[in-house]
Design a protein around this motif. Structure first.
Motif, mmCIF file in Angstrom:
data_model
loop_
_atom_site.group_PDB
_atom_site.id
_atom_site.type_symbol
_atom_site.label_atom_id
_atom_site.label_comp_id
_atom_site.label_asym_id
_atom_site.label_seq_id
_atom_site.Cartn_x
_atom_site.Cartn_y
_atom_site.Cartn_z
ATOM 1 N N ARG A 43 -41.536 -55.231 -24.481
ATOM 2 C CA ARG A 43 -41.063 -55.148 -26.142
ATOM 3 C C ARG A 43 -40.402 -53.771 -25.978
ATOM 4 O O ARG A 43 -39.080 -53.566 -26.648
ATOM 5 C CB ARG A 43 -41.990 -54.875 -27.009
ATOM 6 N N ASN A 44 -40.699 -52.684 -25.302
ATOM 7 C CA ASN A 44 -40.262 -51.287 -24.902
ATOM 8 C C ASN A 44 -40.536 -50.761 -23.793
ATOM 9 O O ASN A 44 -41.493 -51.045 -23.265
ATOM 10 C CB ASN A 44 -40.427 -50.475 -26.519
ATOM 11 N N VAL A 45 -39.665 -49.781 -23.331
ATOM 12 C CA VAL A 45 -39.996 -49.010 -22.197
ATOM 13 C C VAL A 45 -41.082 -47.877 -22.566
ATOM 14 O O VAL A 45 -40.532 -46.876 -23.131
ATOM 15 C CB VAL A 45 -38.805 -48.510 -21.575
ATOM 16 N N ASN A 46 -42.288 -48.228 -22.302
ATOM 17 C CA ASN A 46 -43.327 -47.247 -22.861
ATOM 18 C C ASN A 46 -43.699 -46.143 -21.946
ATOM 19 O O ASN A 46 -44.847 -45.441 -21.946
ATOM 20 C CB ASN A 46 -44.466 -48.041 -23.533
ATOM 21 N N VAL A 47 -42.978 -45.896 -20.829
ATOM 22 C CA VAL A 47 -43.276 -44.829 -19.899
ATOM 23 C C VAL A 47 -42.121 -43.754 -20.459
ATOM 24 O O VAL A 47 -41.005 -44.041 -20.374
ATOM 25 C CB VAL A 47 -43.063 -45.191 -18.481
ATOM 26 N N THR A 48 -42.407 -42.666 -20.901
ATOM 27 C CA THR A 48 -41.364 -41.638 -21.354
ATOM 28 C C THR A 48 -41.742 -40.205 -20.519
ATOM 29 O O THR A 48 -42.503 -40.012 -19.814
ATOM 30 C CB THR A 48 -41.592 -41.407 -22.851
ATOM 31 N N ASP A 49 -40.981 -39.221 -20.951
ATOM 32 C CA ASP A 49 -41.071 -38.066 -20.468
ATOM 33 C C ASP A 49 -42.249 -37.389 -20.913
ATOM 34 O O ASP A 49 -42.649 -36.306 -20.293
ATOM 35 C CB ASP A 49 -39.956 -37.033 -20.858
ATOM 36 N N HIS A 69 -42.943 -54.946 -15.652
ATOM 37 C CA HIS A 69 -42.267 -56.171 -16.250
ATOM 38 C C HIS A 69 -41.261 -55.840 -17.099
ATOM 39 O O HIS A 69 -41.548 -55.286 -18.217
ATOM 40 C CB HIS A 69 -43.204 -57.286 -16.559
ATOM 41 N N ALA A 70 -40.028 -56.296 -16.943
ATOM 42 C CA ALA A 70 -38.842 -56.004 -17.742
ATOM 43 C C ALA A 70 -38.925 -56.860 -19.063
ATOM 44 O O ALA A 70 -39.939 -57.820 -19.119
ATOM 45 C CB ALA A 70 -37.721 -56.295 -16.967
ATOM 46 N N SER A 71 -38.154 -56.585 -20.088
ATOM 47 C CA SER A 71 -38.370 -57.117 -21.426
ATOM 48 C C SER A 71 -38.223 -58.568 -21.309
ATOM 49 O O SER A 71 -37.552 -59.360 -20.360
ATOM 50 C CB SER A 71 -36.840 -56.876 -22.135
ATOM 51 N N HIS A 72 -39.117 -59.469 -21.860
ATOM 52 C CA HIS A 72 -38.813 -60.781 -22.292
ATOM 53 C C HIS A 72 -37.486 -61.407 -22.916
ATOM 54 O O HIS A 72 -37.205 -62.522 -22.840
ATOM 55 C CB HIS A 72 -40.062 -61.229 -23.071
ATOM 56 N N TYR A 73 -36.713 -60.388 -23.498
ATOM 57 C CA TYR A 73 -35.437 -60.642 -24.217
ATOM 58 C C TYR A 73 -34.417 -60.535 -23.429
ATOM 59 O O TYR A 73 -33.634 -59.809 -23.688
ATOM 60 C CB TYR A 73 -35.543 -59.818 -25.465
ATOM 61 N N ARG A 90 -31.239 -53.540 -20.702
ATOM 62 C CA ARG A 90 -32.476 -53.516 -20.691
ATOM 63 C C ARG A 90 -33.042 -53.443 -19.433
ATOM 64 O O ARG A 90 -34.357 -52.737 -19.324
ATOM 65 C CB ARG A 90 -33.090 -54.696 -21.644
ATOM 66 N N ILE A 91 -32.604 -54.182 -18.489
ATOM 67 C CA ILE A 91 -33.214 -54.158 -17.051
ATOM 68 C C ILE A 91 -32.847 -52.633 -16.338
ATOM 69 O O ILE A 91 -33.868 -52.040 -15.946
ATOM 70 C CB ILE A 91 -32.378 -54.905 -16.148
ATOM 71 N N ILE A 92 -31.711 -52.071 -16.899
ATOM 72 C CA ILE A 92 -31.618 -50.756 -16.450
ATOM 73 C C ILE A 92 -32.564 -49.655 -17.091
ATOM 74 O O ILE A 92 -32.921 -48.860 -16.088
ATOM 75 C CB ILE A 92 -30.076 -50.369 -16.470
#
Length: 272
Positions: A43-49, A69-73, A90-92
């Protein structure tokens, strides 16, 4: 990879009373005997700074393997070119999040056939995958569980041969569902590994990313994940083939029981 690691997709369930974040999950999973976790960026990239330092510290301390695992969308073959471009982005973005914690395997479902032929779909997805940067992340193309989804084993192996940054994620349960329960015997699993080895070389099965778990399906393919022991997926013969081919890499357990099924897989494999 030097050996075969076992882990889970997402955060552990424990007994259902404790909440985990990625950092605490790494310590807990290592304590129960697991080696890996697939971060869910669906759903979102939940690793951040803000949280990457704590995750990295736990990863290094526990000598732990992280994938994502990348976005399902995603649909790299969408009718709308803008959706294709958004999917590439989204993949990038997911690859960037994984790199923050020194992970290198990003699993993704490339897309759907829509109204296109299989060749047209293949060509469009190939063109979009070639837009992905070489940033130290392996883009793991996952075999899919429905006939409407691009992602038959043969299609993904062909893409991996053409695009160096792409590698394979074999989801044996998805293949089982996609073929309406087609993986029954030892030879069914061995044939898959032999096909990969013959087409991508021995190195492909010495660094292989695998998904496995119970699955529910109909003649149209996957419905949902299920506990291993409540499914007809023959994990014992699958693991036997994996052992006989001396596969190295990572097995990620999926389904509602997560670490319980991951430990079942690991313990079964180690008893062989």
């Amino acid at each position: 990879m030097k050996k075969l690691l076992f882990g889970i997709s997402g955060l552990p369930i424990h007994n259902g009373t404790k909440k985990y974040n990625y950092t605490s999950a790494i310590h807990y999973l290592k304590s129960v005997g697991l080696d890996a976790m697939e971060l869910l960026f669906v759903r979102n990239v939940n690793v951040t700074d803000h949280n990457k330092a704590a995750i990295l510290e736990a990863k290094n301390k526990e000598d732990f393997y992280l994938s994502a695992h990348a976005s399902h969308y995603l649909n790299l073959n969408a009718d709308d070119v803008e959706i294709q471009n958004q999917s590439v982005k989204r993949i990038i973005d997911a690859a960037g999040g994984l790199r923050k914690v020194n992970g290198r395997s990003l699993v993704l479902h490339p897309g759907y056939y829509m109204k296109d032929s299989k060749k047209e779909t293949y060509d469009t997805i190939k063109d979009n995958l070639r837009k992905l940067p070489d940033c130290g992340v392996n883009y793991r193309l996952e075999t899919t569980g429905k006939g409407t989804q691009f992602g038959a084993l043969e299609e993904l192996v062909a893409l991996c041969k053409e695009i160096p940054a792409c590698k394979l994620c074999i989801d044996f349960s998805h293949i089982h569902a996609r073929t309406n329960g087609g993986l029954r015997r030892y030879d069914d699993f061995a044939d898959i590994l032999e096909y990969v080895c013959n087409n991508l070389g021995r190195s492909a099965i010495e660094d292989l990313h695998i998904h496995m778990g119970g699955i529910r399906y109909t003649s149209k393919g996957e419905i949902s994940h299920a506990p291993l022991m409540e499914s007809d997926f023959n994990y014992i013969e699958c693991l036997r083939a994996i052992r006989d081919f001396n596969v190295k890499g990572c097995i990620i357990a999926e389904g509602p029981l997560l670490e319980k099924d991951a430990l079942l897989l690991k313990q079964t494999y180690e008893r062989m």
